[in-house]
Design a protein around this motif. Structure first.
Motif, PDB file in Angstrom:
ATOM      1  N   LEU A   1       0.808  -1.008  -0.079  1.00 38.47           N
ATOM      2  CA  LEU A   1      -0.025  -0.061  -0.356  1.00 38.47           C
ATOM      3  C   LEU A   1       0.626   1.002  -0.421  1.00 38.47           C
ATOM      4  O   LEU A   1       0.706   2.569  -0.947  1.00 38.47           O
ATOM      5  CB  LEU A   1      -0.995   0.180   1.397  1.00 38.47           C
ATOM      6  CG  LEU A   1      -1.478   1.077   1.294  1.00 38.47           C
ATOM      7  CD1 LEU A   1      -2.953   1.274   0.178  1.00 38.47           C
ATOM      8  CD2 LEU A   1      -2.496   0.943   2.946  1.00 38.47           C
ATOM      9  N   PHE A   2       1.894   0.814   0.731  1.00 41.28           N
ATOM     10  CA  PHE A   2       2.358   2.365   1.155  1.00 41.28           C
ATOM     11  C   PHE A   2       3.293   2.447  -0.549  1.00 41.28           C
ATOM     12  O   PHE A   2       3.146   3.826  -0.956  1.00 41.28           O
ATOM     13  CB  PHE A   2       4.060   2.032   1.721  1.00 41.28           C
ATOM     14  CG  PHE A   2       3.346   2.448   3.354  1.00 41.28           C
ATOM     15  CD1 PHE A   2       2.153   3.080   3.670  1.00 41.28           C
ATOM     16  CD2 PHE A   2       3.735   1.835   4.643  1.00 41.28           C
ATOM     17  CE1 PHE A   2       1.459   3.366   5.009  1.00 41.28           C
ATOM     18  CE2 PHE A   2       3.552   1.062   5.682  1.00 41.28           C
ATOM     19  CZ  PHE A   2       1.977   2.500   5.762  1.00 41.28           C
TER      20      PHE A   2
ATOM     21  N   ALA B   1       2.454   2.203  -3.673  1.00 41.73           N
ATOM     22  CA  ALA B   1       1.398   2.198  -4.624  1.00 41.73           C
ATOM     23  C   ALA B   1       0.548   3.177  -4.247  1.00 41.73           C
ATOM     24  O   ALA B   1       0.596   3.817  -4.986  1.00 41.73           O
ATOM     25  CB  ALA B   1       0.442   1.037  -4.180  1.00 41.73           C
ATOM     26  N   SER B   2       1.397   4.122  -2.766  1.00 38.37           N
ATOM     27  CA  SER B   2       0.605   5.771  -2.631  1.00 38.37           C
ATOM     28  C   SER B   2       2.330   6.369  -3.496  1.00 38.37           C
ATOM     29  O   SER B   2       2.199   7.476  -3.006  1.00 38.37           O
ATOM     30  CB  SER B   2       0.627   5.253  -1.327  1.00 38.37           C
ATOM     31  OG  SER B   2      -0.473   4.423  -0.943  1.00 38.37           O
ATOM     32  N   GLY B   3       2.934   5.544  -3.091  1.00 40.97           N
ATOM     33  CA  GLY B   3       4.363   6.882  -4.037  1.00 40.97           C
ATOM     34  C   GLY B   3       5.290   7.357  -2.501  1.00 40.97           C
ATOM     35  O   GLY B   3       5.972   7.893  -2.823  1.00 40.97           O
ATOM     36  N   LEU B   4       5.063   6.271  -1.759  1.00 43.16           N
ATOM     37  CA  LEU B   4       5.910   6.305  -0.273  1.00 43.16           C
ATOM     38  C   LEU B   4       7.188   5.461  -0.199  1.00 43.16           C
ATOM     39  O   LEU B   4       8.087   5.444   0.734  1.00 43.16           O
ATOM     40  CB  LEU B   4       4.778   5.929   1.026  1.00 43.16           C
ATOM     41  CG  LEU B   4       3.857   7.422   1.060  1.00 43.16           C
ATOM     42  CD1 LEU B   4       3.223   7.025   2.421  1.00 43.16           C
ATOM     43  CD2 LEU B   4       4.100   8.823   1.109  1.00 43.16           C
TER      44      LEU B   4
ATOM     45  N   THR C   1       5.344   5.743   8.975  1.00 43.02           N
ATOM     46  CA  THR C   1       4.683   4.314   8.062  1.00 43.02           C
ATOM     47  C   THR C   1       4.394   3.075   9.207  1.00 43.02           C
ATOM     48  O   THR C   1       3.559   2.518   8.928  1.00 43.02           O
ATOM     49  CB  THR C   1       5.677   4.250   6.997  1.00 43.02           C
ATOM     50  OG1 THR C   1       6.804   4.409   7.499  1.00 43.02           O
ATOM     51  CG2 THR C   1       5.485   5.108   5.479  1.00 43.02           C
TER      52      THR C   1
ATOM     53  N   ASN D   1       8.076  -2.400   6.909  1.00 45.82           N
ATOM     54  CA  ASN D   1       7.712  -0.708   6.976  1.00 45.82           C
ATOM     55  C   ASN D   1       9.177   0.507   7.432  1.00 45.82           C
ATOM     56  O   ASN D   1       8.092   1.447   7.302  1.00 45.82           O
ATOM     57  CB  ASN D   1       6.251  -0.431   7.158  1.00 45.82           C
ATOM     58  CG  ASN D   1       5.582  -1.778   7.202  1.00 45.82           C
ATOM     59  OD1 ASN D   1       5.095  -1.402   5.427  1.00 45.82           O
ATOM     60  ND2 ASN D   1       4.739  -2.433   7.160  1.00 45.82           N
TER      61      ASN D   1
END
Length: 265
Positions: A122-123, A125-128, A136, A212
């Motif tokens: 998810l991170f 895919a969110s650009g993080l 995070t 993460n």
């Protein structure tokens, strides 16, 4: 043999307690160890230097500070959100309530490696992907602590007698007065229990954090990293302090409850 049969449950309970506390006793013992080698569980001599210099390795205290900050923030966030969610699930009926109950239990039933890798995806895919670190980790900890808070507070709400709130309203208390003077004090033990559980889970987590964390190092990650070359005895000091603080909190709450139950002459 007759005495053993009559006290079998007691004996089994004592055996389980001994089995549980033996590792803790080893940690406490090793906090006073002066090792002559890298063998972690070899007691070579008694010393107080580990307690007098808990930050002999600056990286240890730095990682400990990160874990405490993340644990405190994750506890605050998950406790507030989880308490509100528990009130909504217990006190209100709405469309999708059953599905919400199911979703609440999913993070508790999901293996940590699956939860951690899903959050990492998810991170990313969110650009993080290049910004993994303190925030995070915090988001991930709030995520898995939230379910435990909801379950704990919900159990407290489900066992509470609604007649007490109705009696307060019959005595012309406003909804706000009823909540703060009747409902909240009754639910507070459950909220405190959920907060303590959340902090313990956050402080102790390794798998989700490792996936993460980016370049941020928490206390469990520090222990895992130094384990390959030899764990410093100060780690046992931190473990002993955490255990003592936990016991102190439990004893303090129990003493307070017993004092409140003593009838006034």
């Amino acid at each position: 043999m007759r005495w053993v049969r009559d006290n079998l449950v007691l004996l089994l309970g004592l055996a389980v307690l001994v089995y549980t506390f033996v590792p803790i006793a080893v940690v406490v013992l090793m906090s006073f160890n002066a090792p002559d080698s890298r063998l972690v569980y070899s007691f070579d001599g008694f010393t107080l230097d580990n307690w007098l210099n808990p930050c002999a390795d600056p990286d240890l205290c730095s990682a400990l500070g990160v874990s405490i900050r993340i644990g405190a923030l994750a506890t605050a966030g998950s406790t507030v959100l989880g308490t509100l969610a528990a009130f909504a699930l217990v006190r209100h009926r709405f469309r999708g309530r059953s599905a919400s109950n199911l979703l609440i239990f999913l993070p508790m039933a999901t293996p940590e490696v699956v939860l951690g890798s899903s959050l990492l995806a998810l991170f990313v895919a969110s650009g993080l992907a290049g910004q993994l670190g303190f925030w995070t980790i915090l988001i991930a900890h709030v995520m898995f602590c939230l379910s435990f808070v909801v379950v704990t507070v919900r159990a407290r709400l489900a066992g509470m007698d609604d007649a007490l709130e109705q009696a307060a309203m019959d005595l012309y208390a406003t909804p706000a007065q009823t909540f703060w003077r009747v409902t909240f004090p009754l639910v507070l033990p459950g909220i405190l229990a959920a907060a303590l559980l959340s902090f313990s889970l956050s402080f102790d987590d390794f798998i989700v954090t490792n996936l993460n964390s980016g370049n941020t190092t928490t206390f469990p990650m520090y222990v895992w990293g130094v384990a390959r070359v030899g764990i410093p005895m100060q780690v046992n000091v931190i473990g002993t302090l955490m255990f003592v603080l936990s016991i102190a909190v439990v004893i303090g709450v129990e003493v307070r409850n017993r004092r409140r139950q003593v009838p006034v002459a």
